[in-house]
Design an enzyme around this catalytic site. Structure first.
Site, PDB file in Angstrom:
ATOM      1  N   ARG A  47       0.827  -1.164   0.018  1.00 26.07           N
ATOM      2  CA  ARG A  47       0.108   0.121   0.132  1.00 26.07           C
ATOM      3  C   ARG A  47       0.924   1.366  -0.106  1.00 26.07           C
ATOM      4  O   ARG A  47       0.429   2.191  -0.537  1.00 26.07           O
ATOM      5  CB  ARG A  47      -0.955   0.045   1.261  1.00 26.07           C
ATOM      6  CG  ARG A  47      -1.693   1.333   1.309  1.00 26.07           C
ATOM      7  CD  ARG A  47      -2.926   1.180   2.545  1.00 26.07           C
ATOM      8  NE  ARG A  47      -2.221   0.697   3.633  1.00 26.07           N
ATOM      9  CZ  ARG A  47      -1.584   1.125   4.562  1.00 26.07           C
ATOM     10  NH1 ARG A  47      -1.244   2.353   4.529  1.00 26.07           N
ATOM     11  NH2 ARG A  47      -1.273   0.431   5.672  1.00 26.07           N
ATOM     12  N   TYR A  99     -14.230  18.205 -16.414  1.00 27.97           N
ATOM     13  CA  TYR A  99     -14.709  17.070 -16.612  1.00 27.97           C
ATOM     14  C   TYR A  99     -15.778  16.580 -15.516  1.00 27.97           C
ATOM     15  O   TYR A  99     -15.530  17.008 -14.329  1.00 27.97           O
ATOM     16  CB  TYR A  99     -13.405  15.809 -16.421  1.00 27.97           C
ATOM     17  CG  TYR A  99     -13.766  14.590 -15.999  1.00 27.97           C
ATOM     18  CD1 TYR A  99     -14.545  13.786 -16.795  1.00 27.97           C
ATOM     19  CD2 TYR A  99     -13.516  13.943 -15.159  1.00 27.97           C
ATOM     20  CE1 TYR A  99     -15.120  12.413 -16.784  1.00 27.97           C
ATOM     21  CE2 TYR A  99     -13.656  12.566 -14.894  1.00 27.97           C
ATOM     22  CZ  TYR A  99     -14.577  11.840 -15.655  1.00 27.97           C
ATOM     23  OH  TYR A  99     -14.762  10.700 -15.227  1.00 27.97           O
ATOM     24  N   ASP A 170      -5.151  19.747 -15.075  1.00 30.26           N
ATOM     25  CA  ASP A 170      -5.518  18.152 -15.824  1.00 30.26           C
ATOM     26  C   ASP A 170      -5.215  18.067 -17.158  1.00 30.26           C
ATOM     27  O   ASP A 170      -5.680  18.664 -17.862  1.00 30.26           O
ATOM     28  CB  ASP A 170      -6.959  18.125 -15.373  1.00 30.26           C
ATOM     29  CG  ASP A 170      -7.692  16.824 -15.999  1.00 30.26           C
ATOM     30  OD1 ASP A 170      -6.759  15.928 -16.684  1.00 30.26           O
ATOM     31  OD2 ASP A 170      -8.617  16.317 -15.632  1.00 30.26           O
ATOM     32  N   LYS A 195      -6.440   6.638 -19.982  1.00 28.24           N
ATOM     33  CA  LYS A 195      -6.626   7.226 -21.202  1.00 28.24           C
ATOM     34  C   LYS A 195      -5.317   6.833 -22.032  1.00 28.24           C
ATOM     35  O   LYS A 195      -4.979   5.840 -22.250  1.00 28.24           O
ATOM     36  CB  LYS A 195      -7.210   8.778 -21.218  1.00 28.24           C
ATOM     37  CG  LYS A 195      -8.344   9.179 -20.118  1.00 28.24           C
ATOM     38  CD  LYS A 195      -9.401   8.047 -20.487  1.00 28.24           C
ATOM     39  CE  LYS A 195     -10.745   8.360 -19.623  1.00 28.24           C
ATOM     40  NZ  LYS A 195     -10.667   8.362 -18.082  1.00 28.24           N
TER      41      LYS A 195
END
Length: 371
Positions: A47, A99, A170, A195
């Site tokens: 983690r 977005y 972004d 993406k």
């Protein structure tokens, strides 16, 4: 090293007993301690860190010219981590064409913790009017989703710096190949690695890269490691594999998108084409200044109403009618129906992610769908 070489060689080839050329997947969730209680292998618990994630973060840092990167299990998680790292009561200036997934976070998850204004960041003279004593951050998205607005990163960065604000960009639509916000004055750059960085529609992920390891970055690192919304070793392996071809895939996306945009710009059944590579785009000159090419994303307004737009997306044969973007396959969707009843996206808007098929086939498919 140049971008193409960094993508292939930076942290991807490791020395091992078996001589692997491709970095092996390390699935262990925990790592051995030595006699002193230390961790000689550099990792304690997956983690917190993992060899594959460490390699992915290193590559993205180098591609974005940043000091450090945090990888996450999704792009939305990356964005959420930034919001979580802000102090309660902080005010954010965000783009009006943001977005919808991140905008929804602000409106429905952080609405009792943070305040925010959605502003047209292409009109820089209006930004200052929204800065107040609690403003902590300017969040930009360029090119924007789905209207492909282009924000002047360098100019907005100067506004942020002069007001001592954190500036986040972004840059998902551009990828690290086409645009490097940190070099233009951004403090943090975000990607949905699902993406273009992933590029094959088969892995979910997100990343944040910082210009410098400051106090705010330590808050982000704490959310990542303590909250634990991190990508699996296999996800990181897939992303590292995809990054090796990123520069060459992007070239193909850009080439196809430019040709398709020019075709659609002259189509009698298309009202408008939003693509920064077209000279008719309002921010074309800004895009030329800060991007190496214009990307593989575009949106069009189909003449008529929403029914006309839905008819187009229901008639394609090669384009896949699906959400997401940046994969090798071309995708198309009626965007407003994805965003819900409160969307401000025009009902006749169709968003297109241009893939790597032959351009003649893509043009022929849209010709029959529009016809």
């Amino acid at each position: 090293m140049k971008t193409e070489t960094i993508a292939i060689h930076s942290q991807n080839i490791v020395k091992s007993a078996t001589g692997d050329v491709t970095m092996p997947i390390s699935l262990s969730t925990t790592f051995l301690r030595d006699e002193t209680g230390g961790y000689p292998g550099g990792h304690m618990y997956s983690r917190v860190s993992n060899p594959n994630r460490e390699a992915l973060e290193e590559v993205i840092s180098k591609l974005e010219f940043g000091e450090a990167t945090c990888a996450f299990s999704s792009g939305n998680t990356a964005g959420m981590t930034v919001f979580q790292a802000l102090k309660a009561g902080s005010h954010i200036i965000a783009p009006d064409d943001m977005y919808w997934g991140l905008k929804k976070q602000l409106l429905t998850i952080f609405n009792d913790v943070l305040t925010f204004d959605f502003v047209d960041l292409t009109e820089l003279d209006k930004v200052a009017a929204f800065i107040n004593p609690n403003t902590a951050m300017i969040w930009a998205e360029t090119p924007s989703n789905p209207l492909l607005k282009i924000t002047d990163i360098e100019a907005l960065g100067k506004i942020a710096k002069s007001n001592n604000l954190i500036f986040v960009v972004d840059s998902t639509f551009a990828s690290p190949i086409l645009q490097n916000p940190i070099l233009l004055g951004a403090d943090i750059v975000m990607h949905s690695t699902t993406k273009y960085i992933g590029g094959h529609s088969d892995v979910l992920g997100g990343s944040l890269t910082t210009a410098k390891k400051d106090e705010f970055w330590e808050r982000i690192l704490n959310v990542q490691q303590t909250g634990g919304a991190v990508p699996s070793p296999f996800d990181c392996f897939l992303l590292l594999r995809s990054i090796k071809t990123l520069a060459y895939r992007i070239k193909g996306h850009c080439e196809n998108a430019m040709k398709l945009a020019e075709y659609l710009d002259n189509h009698p059944k298309v009202e408008a084409v939003y693509y920064p590579g077209l000279t008719s785009h309002k921010q074309h000159e800004i895009a030329k200044k800060q991007m190496k090419d214009f990307g593989g994303m575009m949106s069009i307004l189909v003449k008529g109403d929403g029914d006309n737009a839905r008819k187009v997306v229901n008639s394609v044969k090669i384009f896949a009618q699906a959400t997401s973007l940046g994969g090798v396959e071309s995708l198309i969707e009626h965007r407003a129906s994805v965003e819900g009843p409160d969307t401000k996206t025009p009902q006749n808007l169709v968003r297109i992610s241009v893939g790597l098929e032959h351009i003649d086939d893509l043009i022929a498919d849209l010709e029959q769908a529009l016809g």
